[in-house]
Motif scaffolding. Structure first.
Motif, PDB file in Angstrom:
ATOM      1  N   GLU A 210      -1.373  30.266  19.202  1.00  0.00           N
ATOM      2  CA  GLU A 210      -2.030  31.114  18.213  1.00  0.00           C
ATOM      3  C   GLU A 210      -3.130  30.351  17.483  1.00  0.00           C
ATOM      4  OE1 GLU A 210       1.101  32.539  15.740  1.00  0.00           O
ATOM      5  OE2 GLU A 210       1.915  33.854  17.291  1.00  0.00           O
TER       6      GLU A 210
ATOM      7  N   GLN B 157      -6.079  29.817  19.790  1.00  0.00           N
ATOM      8  CA  GLN B 157      -6.778  31.097  19.977  1.00  0.00           C
ATOM      9  C   GLN B 157      -7.699  31.376  18.789  1.00  0.00           C
ATOM     10  OE1 GLN B 157      -6.869  33.008  22.627  1.00  0.00           O
ATOM     11  NE2 GLN B 157      -8.238  34.439  21.634  1.00  0.00           N
ATOM     12  N   GLN B 158      -7.232  31.067  17.586  1.00  0.00           N
ATOM     13  CA  GLN B 158      -8.071  31.241  16.397  1.00  0.00           C
ATOM     14  C   GLN B 158      -9.292  30.326  16.460  1.00  0.00           C
ATOM     15  OE1 GLN B 158      -5.361  30.501  13.183  1.00  0.00           O
ATOM     16  NE2 GLN B 158      -5.106  32.674  12.741  1.00  0.00           N
TER      17      GLN B 158
ATOM     18  N   ARG C  47     -10.708  29.073  19.184  1.00  0.00           N
ATOM     19  CA  ARG C  47     -11.621  29.553  20.235  1.00  0.00           C
ATOM     20  C   ARG C  47     -12.454  30.739  19.746  1.00  0.00           C
ATOM     21  NH1 ARG C  47      -7.569  28.238  23.945  1.00  0.00           N
ATOM     22  NH2 ARG C  47      -6.621  30.287  23.782  1.00  0.00           N
ATOM     23  N   SER C  48     -11.809  31.665  19.070  1.00  0.00           N
ATOM     24  CA  SER C  48     -12.573  32.816  18.581  1.00  0.00           C
ATOM     25  C   SER C  48     -13.557  32.389  17.485  1.00  0.00           C
ATOM     26  CB  SER C  48     -11.644  33.912  18.068  1.00  0.00           C
ATOM     27  OG  SER C  48     -10.947  33.484  16.936  1.00  0.00           O
TER      28      SER C  48
END
Length: 194
Positions: A59, A62-63, A65-66
């Motif tokens: 998680e 993913q944060q 990367r975004s």
């Protein structure tokens, strides 16, 4: 007539805790179910703990990367945070660099080198050395300009690490840079970054 009312008996009689009792009221069904759910979420074995840690890492990454794609500064890595780093990114992205021509020129050099013709091979080597020399000169000039602009725009900010950040950003092709570029080549940069 001589009976006590309920309210009087509770108010006057002290609460007696039974010897050896649990010392607290029995929880309601709702409270017991909520506590059971909370206990079920806590990992009990090493395998469950590792799985929970892996999920948390996924998680978090993913944060990040975004954020690299959108530029959300809250989730960027520490090396990319701050107004100075944002200025460096914008400054490097707003200029055309010889490094962006490097990969096509390396392909041409490789084709010339494998052509079999000694004249073409020497031309390819000359082209390669000339390209490397131009890239080195371009990076040195970029370093000098960025440090001068940082000194002007952010007086008192330490310059430690800015050269490495500038050079590594400039050495990447524009479409591969992370965090993604927010400015176009030749775009005017704002005077103040906050």
């Amino acid at each position: 007539m001589f009976r006590r009312s309920k309210s009087e008996s509770t108010a006057t009689e002290p609460l007696v805790v039974k010897e050896g009792g649990k010392g607290r009221p029995t929880p309601t069904r709702r409270e017991a179910e909520a506590a059971a759910k909370a206990r079920a979420k806590v990992p009990r074995t090493r395998k469950e703990l590792a799985q929970a840690q892996r999920q948390a890492r996924m998680e978090s990454s993913q944060q990040v990367r975004s954020a690299m794609k959108t530029g959300d500064e809250r989730y960027l890595m520490p090396r990319d945070k701050g107004p100075v780093r944002r200025f460096i990114r914008d400054y490097v992205d707003a200029r055309f660099s010889i490094v962006e021509l490097m990969i096509p020129l390396l392909i041409v050099t490789m084709v010339l080198g494998y052509s079999g013709n000694p004249d073409l091979r020497s031309m390819g080597n000359t082209l390669l050395l000339g390209t490397l020399l131009l890239v080195i000169v371009d990076l040195l000039l970029l370093r000098r300009r960025v440090r001068k602009e940082i000194g002007r725009r952010f007086p008192g900010e330490p310059l430690k690490g800015t050269t490495y950040y500038t050079v590594t950003r400039a050495m990447q092709m524009k479409f591969m840079r992370m965090p993604k570029s927010k400015v176009k080549i030749g775009q005017e940069l704002p005077e103040h970054y906050s």
